[in-house]
Design an enzyme around this catalytic site. Structure first.
Site, PDB file in Angstrom:
ATOM      1  N   GLU A  36     -70.902 -49.723 -57.212  1.00  0.00           N
ATOM      2  CA  GLU A  36     -70.601 -49.260 -58.353  1.00  0.00           C
ATOM      3  C   GLU A  36     -70.886 -49.941 -59.708  1.00  0.00           C
ATOM      4  O   GLU A  36     -71.371 -49.233 -60.376  1.00  0.00           O
ATOM      5  CB  GLU A  36     -69.102 -48.669 -58.374  1.00  0.00           C
ATOM      6  CG  GLU A  36     -69.132 -47.426 -58.802  1.00  0.00           C
ATOM      7  CD  GLU A  36     -67.503 -47.150 -59.135  1.00  0.00           C
ATOM      8  OE1 GLU A  36     -66.739 -47.627 -58.532  1.00  0.00           O
ATOM      9  OE2 GLU A  36     -67.329 -45.889 -59.725  1.00  0.00           O
ATOM     10  N   ASP A  37     -70.533 -50.920 -59.566  1.00  0.00           N
ATOM     11  CA  ASP A  37     -70.590 -51.919 -60.850  1.00  0.00           C
ATOM     12  C   ASP A  37     -71.690 -52.993 -60.924  1.00  0.00           C
ATOM     13  O   ASP A  37     -71.610 -53.786 -62.058  1.00  0.00           O
ATOM     14  CB  ASP A  37     -69.135 -52.520 -61.087  1.00  0.00           C
ATOM     15  CG  ASP A  37     -68.178 -51.376 -61.486  1.00  0.00           C
ATOM     16  OD1 ASP A  37     -68.422 -50.409 -61.728  1.00  0.00           O
ATOM     17  OD2 ASP A  37     -66.802 -51.695 -61.074  1.00  0.00           O
TER      18      ASP A  37
END
Ligand code: MN
Length: 542
Positions: free
Chosen positions: A95-96
């Site tokens: 996600e990051d």
């Protein structure tokens, strides 16, 4: 804040030599000689995760990867296996960071990349207060459980750490996270039997949503601590003595219940803090199941049991796998005290719930058994999900909300009405049981049934996630034969009542006919009106 930030930047330099790293190795009982590969892989996860998140900071000012290490550490405390812990360390990378699914698969394994991807998918779900959205999200959540429950366990570790650090968020965000946890994570933790996670979450939620109530309660529990501890120690000392006389190894202790459970007890029972008798529970943890019953005997011998409050969840475990004996006895000063008796494995299951099935050591030896066990536990859930998946397009979101309120008792099944309403029945129930559950008029006039659109006999056995449709006819009435196959008390009593009423009516009709016939023969038919007017003539009151 600035000092914190600097300190954390320095602290983050060598992650795989960090405290958390060595704790994880210890928690997984990994041995430098024999488990070299496992240790290498965990070290790699630390290094890759750290590098990927480098430069990212959390709201608290600390390095982002600290969050990931604490999630991994928590999972190792729950005795999760190597792959789950590694996935916890990497849970935010997709996600990051720039890391891809393929990277993870290449460096680790397909299993780990699947788990990380599963967690990312869950994180994509943004809950909001609109019911419709929430319900859809619940469904997605359930779907991921069905796919791999380890994803949910990682998500719980993630959420727990986010709650533990909730103070760093803005007040509005704190509320949102707390409400979401209350509506989704707490009920789910309950269903999965993750008791420790549940109670810790509940306390943080209460502190966040009701700060004043929480601090009052905290003070009261603190103020009463000495008194409570004295009471507990006096209560358990004769128990310990007797257990040791009988040479039963036991760990006996008492502990205050968590804040939120005391809070809700006060609300539900409309009582003040001082009036709540079960502020704490006594627990006896023994080695063997036989010892549980021996310990129970000792407890009941020393203290007078309160008859209605005895429950044997060892003989009949709760749907979420919880096993324990609960009894309430009268202690000194006439206080009622709850005593829970169980074995160590039961104690472990009570704390980590479904997660206990992935305990690292067991994972190696009895993976197969464990998996069938889990499958059995969540089988009905899978079936339900499959159905929801097919039918999700235009379903009423309320149904999904309802789902969360249903306990996982194994002797119950869940079936749908044609409108998609969920009906809970005893297992082994038939279309007739279903019909009476829906409405007594439907039951009384049911003439046929369809399960998943196929015509079936009225005594067919329903199973979870069946769609059941009842065909009715005004002319149809119940008959005695139904009593042979119906399972629910509701259906039984309706049928019996109807049969009785029916017989009664038939008798009345028959009596009338006999009377009229006879009077006609005697050419005295007019007498019938006198009898109707004053039944006492015949010695009756109606
Ligand atoms: Mn996270």
């Amino acid at each position: 804040m600035v000092i914190d930030r600097i300190r954390n930047l320095i602290k983050g330099v060598s992650t795989s030599e960090s405290n958390e790293y060595s704790q994880i190795i210890t928690n997984l009982s990994l041995d430098i000689e024999n488990d070299k590969n496992d240790i290498e892989l965990i070290k790699k996860a630390f290094d890759i995760g750290y590098a990927a998140h480098k430069g990212q900071l959390r709201k608290s000012g600390e390095e982002y990867f600290n969050h990931c290490t604490l999630v991994g550490l928590e999972l190792s405390k729950w005795n999760m296996d190597r792959d789950v812990v590694i996935s916890g360390l990497l849970h935010d990378t997709l996600e990051d960071t720039n890391l891809t699914r393929e990277d993870i698969q290449l460096h680790f394994s397909e299993d780990i990349s699947n788990l990380v991807e599963g967690v990312s998918k869950l994180s994509d779900i943004k809950f909001n207060s609109r019911k419709q959205k929430q319900a859809e999200n619940f469904m997605k959540m359930f779907l991921s459980i069905a796919k791999d429950i380890r994803v949910i366990i990682i998500k719980f570790a993630d959420r727990l750490h986010n709650l533990r650090t909730i103070n760093h968020l803005s007040l509005i965000k704190q509320r949102r996270v707390a409400e979401e946890s209350r509506d989704i994570f707490v009920p789910l933790a309950h269903r999965l039997g993750m008791n420790n996670v549940k109670t810790e979450m509940e306390d943080i939620i209460l502190r966040t949503l009701e700060p004043q109530i929480f601090s009052k309660l905290k003070k009261k529990i603190k103020d009463s601590k000495k008194k409570r501890e004295k009471y507990i120690s006096e209560f358990i000392s004769p128990l310990k003595e007797e257990l040791s006389n009988l040479e039963i190894e036991a760990n006996v202790f008492g502990r205050a219940k968590n804040y939120s459970s005391i809070h809700y007890k006060m609300i539900n029972r409309k009582k003040e803090f001082d009036e709540i008798f079960d502020l704490f529970a006594i627990r006896i943890v023994v080695d063997r199941v036989e010892d549980c019953y021996a310990a129970l005997g000792i407890v009941h011998h020393i203290y007078t049991p309160v008859q209605d409050n005895f429950k044997d969840y060892i003989a009949t475990p709760k749907g979420n796998g919880y096993q324990s004996i609960h009894t309430t006895v009268i202690g000194s000063l006439g206080k009622m005290v709850e005593v829970q008796i169980r074995t160590q494995p039961m104690d472990r299951t009570a704390e980590v719930g479904i997660a206990a099935h992935w305990t690292y050591k067991e994972h190696k030896s009895a993976l197969q058994d464990k998996e069938t066990d889990i499958n059995r536990h969540i089988k009905w859930l899978r079936e339900l999900i499959e159905n929801l998946q097919n039918e999700s397009e235009n379903k009423n979101p309320k149904e999904f909300l309802k789902l969360l309120k249903i306990d996982l008792f194994q002797d119950e099944i869940f079936v749908f009405t044609p409108e998609g309403d969920l009906v809970q029945l005893k297992s082994g129930s038939t279309p007739v049981d279903f019909a009476f559950e829906v409405h007594s008029q439907v039951g009384l006039h049911c003439i046929g049934a369809k399960i998943n659109s196929k015509i079936v006999p009225l005594n067919a056995t329903l199973k979870s996630s069946d769609y059941v449709e009842i065909l009715t006819s005004k002319k149809q009435t119940p008959n005695y034969a139904w009593l042979k196959f119906v399972k629910t008390a509701k259906a039984k009593s309706h049928i019996k009542r109807w049969v009785k009423k029916d017989e009664n009516e038939k008798s009345v009709k028959l009596g009338k006919e006999v009377l009229e016939k006879t009077l006609r023969r005697l050419k005295q038919i007019s007498v019938i009106n006198d009898i109707k007017k004053t039944p006492s003539l015949m010695g009756f009151n109606s």
